[in-house]
Design an enzyme around this catalytic site. Structure first.
Site, PDB file in Angstrom:
ATOM      1  N   SER A  58       0.861  -1.296  -0.017  1.00 52.96           N
ATOM      2  CA  SER A  58       0.047   0.192   0.136  1.00 52.96           C
ATOM      3  C   SER A  58       0.981   1.304   0.025  1.00 52.96           C
ATOM      4  O   SER A  58       1.719   1.581  -0.777  1.00 52.96           O
ATOM      5  CB  SER A  58      -1.035   0.045   1.283  1.00 52.96           C
ATOM      6  OG  SER A  58      -1.915   0.978   1.054  1.00 52.96           O
ATOM      7  N   ASP A 204      -5.668  -3.454  -2.682  1.00 51.20           N
ATOM      8  CA  ASP A 204      -4.802  -3.138  -1.568  1.00 51.20           C
ATOM      9  C   ASP A 204      -4.184  -4.363  -1.051  1.00 51.20           C
ATOM     10  O   ASP A 204      -4.887  -5.267  -0.567  1.00 51.20           O
ATOM     11  CB  ASP A 204      -5.415  -2.294  -0.518  1.00 51.20           C
ATOM     12  CG  ASP A 204      -4.511  -1.738   0.563  1.00 51.20           C
ATOM     13  OD1 ASP A 204      -3.537  -2.326   0.624  1.00 51.20           O
ATOM     14  OD2 ASP A 204      -4.845  -0.416   0.853  1.00 51.20           O
TER      15      ASP A 204
END
Length: 720
Positions: A58, A204
């Site tokens: 991320s 993510d």
């Protein structure tokens, strides 16, 4: 014989003792909290700690990718400070940069209501944000203008973690495009649309491995792991009170569970850093400097342990010189190629490109051009890459057409309630077909039911590939209820029925706006429904020429903070023996959180006299707010206002708009009045209101009062 052997053994032991321990760096995900990684990297740089591999998830993938791509911590801190993160999470350029067609769509329908329809059913957008500006930011960060950056080509081994949203599998990028891997790892479900990769939809990586310690251990078998955890803690029960907070808590639970598993793999010699990020949320990108400072403070707390991993100045310089991104200049472009389009004509995209063959790539200009092209509304995203083939440099523009297009349905809704005249409402729906042919023909069918019933058909046909010139047949029908006032009393209600059939031709004036001219046939019918027969009932048909100019350089559709707009519309009918001129000028400017807007409007008849069914109107919110909607009908209408507003709140990431507290001073006059015939001279009014732009359009609550003693309270929600 024994002495040489002993000497060699001692030399080997000495070399072994002097060899530095290998280091694996792990950068966890946490949204904006990931800026803390930069502060840790600054301390590692000061202590001259070389790294042998890096793994990130991320926001940690962004920092890890930039670091492996050769950016210093100082350069990263500067880049994050310059970035406008609130703007980056909004794909479209500002309103002034949109195409005129896209502006007209934005005016009529709720933002984000676009839904694809086709033979295979209904299709939806993948997220609130497609990631257009984010991807271009990644390109600029790692200098993609010098050539495509691949993970396997980086001197520092890098691993980036993402999640396959279809299977739940953990996906590790060890090769392929660096910026695409960074984009995939940052695709927060529901906010950012999934990234397409080899038939997979990736989101993510924090959902499956937010602190990829095991990946770093496998990647370079380090002696020491430095793991930095910037994940968000679980919300307290009393903090969970909305759908958004529930969704955030679900993600946090998944993240914390896999982080706990990862931490179990740490060894005694490993170094674990968890900065104190209390008060900083995953969306607080504007606090990146403070967040980086807190990361630095956390690294300083274990400085002595980190120091043991440092090397001499010369060795560290040699290590970093093998990684750092040299200050090279972008190449000259030998060829520009647009690839991947199916429905859209490439000329519709290349018309936005200022880059020419033989010129050096200007990244800022290229980004601006691609955003303007994106503003046409045809694409899910537009990327680029620079390829070098046999000493030729090719700029490949990579548009991705909306997978839920090219045919759409859209909706609009509005509700207005006033203290004096009750409520009005409307539900609007549109069916929009685009790219009917290679020149970009499209039609829009719109229907509305409610206080006003309407149906409109608009066919837009460019006549050449760059879409500067066009023809536009139109048909419209509208039926509305009109209240008639005299001496501030509601004396009657009429039904106005209006039909229009026209053929226009025009030109788009760059990004400024549009000019149109053509013939229009009109039909008006008016019927008194209740009350006094104040105005004659009419049923008339006539045609005439129309000329329209619409220039709009405001930075937002609603609640502009800066910019201007000029609109003019002239209609002349020999048969009806009158002409009608409508003109409006508006300008806005801001200083900090204060916005000032001035507006002037005129509706009148240069020839003849406006009939009452085609007259101008005064009354309503920010149109002499102390009077009811359309209370004064007449000819030679003049209106001016000055608004002053204070921004009191801004919408969260992914949503453009703000909430404001404002007041307005207004003045208006009707030279000839069909209603309120005793209201002579200039009428003054003032308004105070609170409201702003929301995901479903405008929302405001206001109070207006005139110098004639009339007043009104307004509540409005939706699209105009």
């Amino acid at each position: 014989m024994l002495r040489p052997v002993l000497t060699l053994l001692l030399l080997c032991l000495s070399a072994s003792a002097m060899a530095r321990p290998t280091v694996g760096l792990v950068l966890g995900g946490g949204g904006a909290r990931g800026a803390a990684h930069i502060g840790v990297l600054e301390v590692l740089e000061e202590l001259r700690v070389p790294v042998d591999c890096v793994a990130g998830t991320s926001m940690g993938a962004l920092v890890a990718g930039a670091y492996a791509g050769g950016l210093t911590p100082a350069a990263m801190r500067e880049a994050l400070a310059k970035a406008d993160w609130s703007d980056m999470f909004m794909d479209n350029p500002e309103y002034s940069e949109l195409s005129y067609r896209n502006k007209t769509i934005s005016r009529r329908f709720v933002p984000g209501s676009e839904t694809g329809v086709g033979a295979n059913g209904v299709h939806y957008q993948g997220g609130m944000v497609a990631g257009q500006k984010i991807k271009l930011f990644f390109n600029q960060l790692v200098r993609s203008d010098l050539g495509e950056r691949s993970i396997e080509g980086l001197p520092l081994p890098l691993s980036i973690i993402a999640t396959d949203i279809g299977s739940g599998d953990r996906v590790v990028f060890r090769d392929g495009s660096l910026t695409r891997a960074m984009r995939a790892s940052m695709s927060v479900p529901g906010l950012l649309a999934p990234a397409e990769y080899n038939g997979r939809k990736l989101v993510d990586g924090g959902l499956v491995d937010n602190l990829p310690i095991e990946e770093a251990r496998q990647r370079c078998q380090p002696d020491v792991i430095i793991a930095i955890n910037v994940g968000s803690p679980l919300l307290k029960p009393e903090e969970i009170g909305s759908l958004l907070s529930v969704s955030a808590q679900m993600v946090n639970i998944l993240t914390e569970q896999n982080v706990t598993r990862s931490l179990a793999g740490l060894k005694t010699q490993d170094i674990y850093i968890r900065p104190n990020l209390d008060g900083i949320t995953a969306g607080d990108f504007q606090k990146n400097a403070e967040t980086a400072d807190r990361g630095r403070a956390a690294a300083e707390a274990v400085r002595d342990r980190l120091r043991t991993l440092g090397v001499g100045e010369d060795e560290y310089r040699r290590w970093w010189q093998g990684i750092e991104l040299a200050r090279l200049v972008p190449p000259n472009v030998d060829e520009i190629a647009v690839v991947g389009l199916k429905d859209v004509n490439p000329a519709a995209l290349t018309r936005h490109l200022e880059q020419q063959s033989g010129e050096q790539i200007d990244t800022a200009r290229l980004n601006r051009n691609l955003l303007r092209a994106y503003g046409d509304g045809y694409y899910e995203g537009i990327d680029y890459e620079v390829l070098s083939i046999r000493d030729r440099h090719i700029l490949r523009v990579l548009p991705v057409e909306k997978p839920w297009g090219p045919d759409y349905v859209r909706v609009g809704v509005h509700l207005q309630s006033t203290l004096r005249r009750g409520s009005s409402y409307g539900l609007r729906g549109g069916y929009h077909r685009t790219w009917l042919n290679r020149l970009g023909g499209e039609f829009l069918l719109t229907g509305e039911i409610g206080t006003t019933d309407a149906i409109n058909f608009d066919f837009y046909q460019p006549v050449e590939a760059t879409q500067v010139f066009f023809v536009e047949p139109q048909f419209g029908y509208r039926r509305k209820e009109v209240d008639i006032f005299e001496r501030d009393k509601h004396i009657a209600q009429y039904r106005f029925v209006e039909g229009r059939l026209g053929l226009m031709a025009g030109a788009n004036i760059g990004r400024l706006g549009q000019v149109r001219a053509g013939w229009e046939q009109q039909h008006y019918r008016t019927v008194r429904e209740v009350g006094t027969l104040w105005l004659p009932e009419e049923d008339v048909r006539y045609g005439g020429w129309r000329l329209a100019l619409d220039l709009d350089q405001k930075d937002r559709l609603h609640n502009a903070t800066r910019g201007w707009a000029i609109r003019g519309n002239y209609f002349d009918s020999a048969k009806a023996d009158y002409s009608k001129l409508e003109a409006e000028i508006q300008a806005s400017g801001s200083l900090g959180d204060f916005v000032v807007t001035g507006r002037f409007r005129y509706i009148g008849s240069p020839r003849g006299q406006l009939p009452y069914y085609d007259a101008g109107a005064l009354g309503g919110f920010l149109n002499l707010s102390g009077f009811s909607q359309g209370q004064i009908l007449g000819d030679e209408i003049r209106y001016g206002s000055l608004q002053a507003e204070k921004i009191i709140g801004r919408l969260p990431l992914g949503l453009r708009g703000d909430m404001r507290l404002g007041f307005a001073l207004e003045t208006g006059k009707a030279g000839l009045r069909y209603t309120e015939t005793t209201r002579v001279g200039w009428l003054n009014s003032g308004a105070v209101y609170v409201g702003g732009e929301t995901p479903i359009g405008m929302l405001y609550l206001g109070f207006g009062r005139s110098n004639a003693g009339t007043s009104n309270i307004y509540l409005f929600v939706g699209t105009p």
